[in-house]
Scaffold this active site. Structure first.
Site, PDB file in Angstrom:
ATOM      1  N   TRP A 185       0.865  -1.191   0.000  1.00 22.18           N
ATOM      2  CA  TRP A 185       0.000   0.000   0.000  1.00 22.18           C
ATOM      3  C   TRP A 185       0.896   1.233   0.000  1.00 22.18           C
ATOM      4  O   TRP A 185       1.791   1.347   0.835  1.00 22.18           O
ATOM      5  CB  TRP A 185      -0.921   0.060   1.227  1.00 22.18           C
ATOM      6  N   GLU A 226      -3.139  -2.969  -2.252  1.00 26.21           N
ATOM      7  CA  GLU A 226      -4.250  -2.304  -1.540  1.00 26.21           C
ATOM      8  C   GLU A 226      -4.544  -0.921  -2.111  1.00 26.21           C
ATOM      9  O   GLU A 226      -3.680  -0.053  -2.173  1.00 26.21           O
ATOM     10  CB  GLU A 226      -3.898  -2.172  -0.050  1.00 26.21           C
ATOM     11  N   LYS A 228      -6.941   2.735  -2.345  1.00 24.24           N
ATOM     12  CA  LYS A 228      -7.523   3.704  -1.420  1.00 24.24           C
ATOM     13  C   LYS A 228      -8.248   4.771  -2.219  1.00 24.24           C
ATOM     14  O   LYS A 228      -7.903   5.045  -3.371  1.00 24.24           O
ATOM     15  CB  LYS A 228      -6.396   4.321  -0.587  1.00 24.24           C
ATOM     16  N   ASP A 259      -9.680  -2.651   1.843  1.00 26.70           N
ATOM     17  CA  ASP A 259      -9.726  -2.072   3.188  1.00 26.70           C
ATOM     18  C   ASP A 259     -11.103  -1.444   3.337  1.00 26.70           C
ATOM     19  O   ASP A 259     -11.510  -0.615   2.501  1.00 26.70           O
ATOM     20  CB  ASP A 259      -8.604  -1.030   3.330  1.00 26.70           C
ATOM     21  N   HIS A 262     -11.578   2.297   2.816  1.00 29.50           N
ATOM     22  CA  HIS A 262     -11.006   2.937   1.631  1.00 29.50           C
ATOM     23  C   HIS A 262     -11.984   3.151   0.492  1.00 29.50           C
ATOM     24  O   HIS A 262     -11.592   3.243  -0.667  1.00 29.50           O
ATOM     25  CB  HIS A 262      -9.804   2.122   1.131  1.00 29.50           C
ATOM     26  N   HIS A 286      -8.666  -5.877   4.727  1.00 28.75           N
ATOM     27  CA  HIS A 286      -8.205  -5.049   5.837  1.00 28.75           C
ATOM     28  C   HIS A 286      -9.486  -4.569   6.508  1.00 28.75           C
ATOM     29  O   HIS A 286     -10.136  -3.661   5.991  1.00 28.75           O
ATOM     30  CB  HIS A 286      -7.387  -3.853   5.345  1.00 28.75           C
ATOM     31  N   ASP A 294     -11.931   7.583   6.654  1.00 29.14           N
ATOM     32  CA  ASP A 294     -11.099   6.399   6.908  1.00 29.14           C
ATOM     33  C   ASP A 294     -10.367   6.557   8.237  1.00 29.14           C
ATOM     34  O   ASP A 294      -9.157   6.692   8.286  1.00 29.14           O
ATOM     35  CB  ASP A 294     -10.109   6.266   5.734  1.00 29.14           C
ATOM     36  N   ASP A 296     -10.117   4.561  10.884  1.00 32.51           N
ATOM     37  CA  ASP A 296      -9.495   3.373  11.504  1.00 32.51           C
ATOM     38  C   ASP A 296      -9.870   3.188  12.969  1.00 32.51           C
ATOM     39  O   ASP A 296      -9.004   2.936  13.809  1.00 32.51           O
ATOM     40  CB  ASP A 296      -7.966   3.413  11.329  1.00 32.51           C
ATOM     41  N   ASP A 327      -7.113  -3.900  10.440  1.00 29.22           N
ATOM     42  CA  ASP A 327      -6.333  -2.683  10.199  1.00 29.22           C
ATOM     43  C   ASP A 327      -7.042  -1.494  10.843  1.00 29.22           C
ATOM     44  O   ASP A 327      -7.858  -0.834  10.209  1.00 29.22           O
ATOM     45  CB  ASP A 327      -6.148  -2.460   8.690  1.00 29.22           C
TER      46      ASP A 327
HETATM   47  C1  RNT Z   1      -3.622   3.027   5.020  1.00 24.85           C
HETATM   48  C2  RNT Z   1      -3.752   1.569   4.733  1.00 24.85           C
HETATM   49  C3  RNT Z   1      -2.637   0.724   5.260  1.00 24.85           C
HETATM   50  C4  RNT Z   1      -2.233   1.145   6.634  1.00 24.85           C
HETATM   51  C5  RNT Z   1      -1.098   0.361   7.215  1.00 24.85           C
HETATM   52  C6  RNT Z   1      -0.630   0.895   8.521  1.00 24.85           C
HETATM   53  O1  RNT Z   1      -4.733   3.738   4.704  1.00 24.85           O
HETATM   54  O2  RNT Z   1      -4.964   1.108   5.222  1.00 24.85           O
HETATM   55  O3  RNT Z   1      -2.994  -0.612   5.173  1.00 24.85           O
HETATM   56  O4  RNT Z   1      -3.298   1.131   7.512  1.00 24.85           O
HETATM   57  O5  RNT Z   1      -0.083   0.359   6.293  1.00 24.85           O
HETATM   58 ZN    ZN Z   2      -5.327  -0.994   5.141  1.00 25.14          ZN
END
Ligand code: RNT
Ligand code: ZN
Length: 420
Positions: A185, A226, A228, A259, A262, A286, A294, A296, A327
């Site tokens: 990513w 990955e 985004k 993810d 994302h 993720h 986003d 988290d 994640d």
């Molecule tokens: C970032 C991505 C990635 C990170 C990690 C820490 O938006 O989701 O996967 O969360 O690299």
């Molecule tokens: Zn991620």
């Protein structure tokens, strides 16, 4: 008979009445490892000791005491978390969560030496390891660009970082006897509208091709990419968008990583799973929780998580290979509790998927009885899955939901609160 035994017996009967075998569901749940993200324990800082600020748009907020200061502390914290999460799982590392910093050895030259403590620990604990290069929090992330940077020297640094992390992952795979998933990513993007969207994407494609030119057998390493939608500081354009990586993964035979934070806030990845399962078969998740963006946050059992887990179960049944990575990172609460609450919620959501009266629902669908389907879907929300979850925890010698905080508080008192 103990109360929990009684609860489970009743639950087992109720489920049997709906055509669901709770024993079978528990057996299946046991076979689904989570790839638990180490970076919740160190606020995504890594252990290079360079003091680089967190960049690349991943934001960690909060200053709850007890953040792990080195890989040994992080492993100690993970040990506690793992005792409170039923089943056997994997740990996923970021490429800067190294054991030891060696002066003059930067990310482009890391070898298994930098991760030998992790490997020895995983071997002793019989854990699988996954890994991801860290393309952020480093001065070589220039103007927010890494693999798509116009300067060949900058690209070289990051290509070499990814190559070294892939080799380290393959070594994990060889020693531990289970392939490491290595996820690429990059934060590359622009704050404002770019003039040229094509050239950065061409450069990203070329850099990735060069990284993957080192052939490593899939018995040791599985590559994922990955996408985004946007990041903080990259609001207008992300080089590695979903369209880019979806076609890249399809063409090059890589795993696509979805993810859940994302995509557009109303776009759920639950529905994407079956689409990708029938076309590509291999997916890395993720699992995260975005709150308005986003962000988290720690996983909670909301409709989004239930739909991801339910679709994962159905696609696995249909033969898809779905790797479940977590994640999220929250520094405003106890970090071990964050792991435990989020991971257990993922497992509970999977269990609820496994306990769904699927064959009955299918019957309704086959007979075009959408009314009965809706009624049963709603009825199944109230089925006693909690008693099955408690039984699952009991059989794995792991505390029930109401009991795990006591263990975390003890460790906090004795260990993490003493860190500063
Ligand atoms: C970032 C991505 C990635 C990170 C990690 C820490 O938006 O989701 O996967 O969360 O690299
Ligand atoms: Zn991620």
């Amino acid at each position: 008979m103990e109360r929990t035994d009684q609860n489970y017996r009743i639950a087992n009967e109720i489920y049997a009445g709906c055509g669901v075998d709770t024993e079978q569901a528990m057996r299946e749940l046991e076979t689904i490892p989570l790839s638990i993200h180490a970076w919740q324990g160190d606020d995504v800082q890594g252990f290079e000791g360079t003091g680089h600020a967190l960049t690349g748009g991943c934001l960690v907020s909060g200053n709850y005491p007890g953040c792990a200061r080195n890989s040994e502390e992080l492993r100690g914290d993970l040990d506690v978390a793992l005792l409170l999460i039923p089943g056997s799982h994997r740990i996923c590392l970021q490429g800067h969560e190294i054991d030891r910093a060696v002066p003059g050895v930067d990310r482009d030259a890391f070898t298994i030496e930098q991760f030998s403590g992790w490997l020895a620990w995983a071997e002793a604990k019989k854990l699988g390891l996954d890994i991801a290069p860290a393309f952020y929090s480093h001065p070589k992330l220039d103007h927010g660009l890494s693999l798509s940077h116009p300067d060949a020297g900058i690209r070289r640094f990051w290509i070499d970082h990814a190559k070294s992390i892939r080799r380290i992952g393959a070594e994990f795979g060889r020693v531990l006897g289970t392939p490491a998933v290595c996820n690429e990513w990059v934060p590359d993007g622009f704050k404002d509208t770019p003039a040229d969207r094509v050239a950065p994407r061409e450069r990203l494609r070329e850099s990735l091709d060069e990284i993957f030119a080192d052939e490593l057998p899939e018995t040791l390493l599985l590559d994922a990419v990955e996408s985004k939608l946007f990041g903080i500081g990259a609001e207008s354009f992300t080089v590695g968008s979903h369209d880019f990586y979806l076609s890249y993964a399809a063409k090059r035979g890589k795993l696509i990583c979805l993810d859940s934070g994302h995509f557009h806030p109303t776009e759920s990845i639950g529905d994407k799973l079956s689409a990708l399962a029938v076309m590509q078969n291999r997916i890395l998740l993720h699992v995260s929780r975005g709150v308005r963006w986003d962000s988290d946050h720690v996983l909670v059992m909301n409709d989004e998580l239930l739909s991801i887990a339910r679709e994962t179960v159905r696609c696995r049944d249909a033969g898809a290979e779905i790797h479940i990575g977590l994640d999220y990172f929250d520094a405003s609460i106890n970090r071990i509790a964050a792991w435990v609450i989020g991971a257990r919620n993922m497992q509970k959501a999977l269990l609820r998927g496994l306990l769904e009266p699927f064959s009955r629902l299918q019957k309704c669908e086959e007979t075009w009885d959408f009314t009965a389907r809706l009624a049963l879907q709603e009825e199944s929300r109230a089925l006693p899955w909690g008693a099955v979850w408690e039984e699952f925890c009991r059989r794995h010698d792991v505390p029930a939901d109401r009991d795990f905080m006591a263990e975390i508080r003890n460790y906090e008192r004795e260990i993490t609160l003493l860190r500063n």
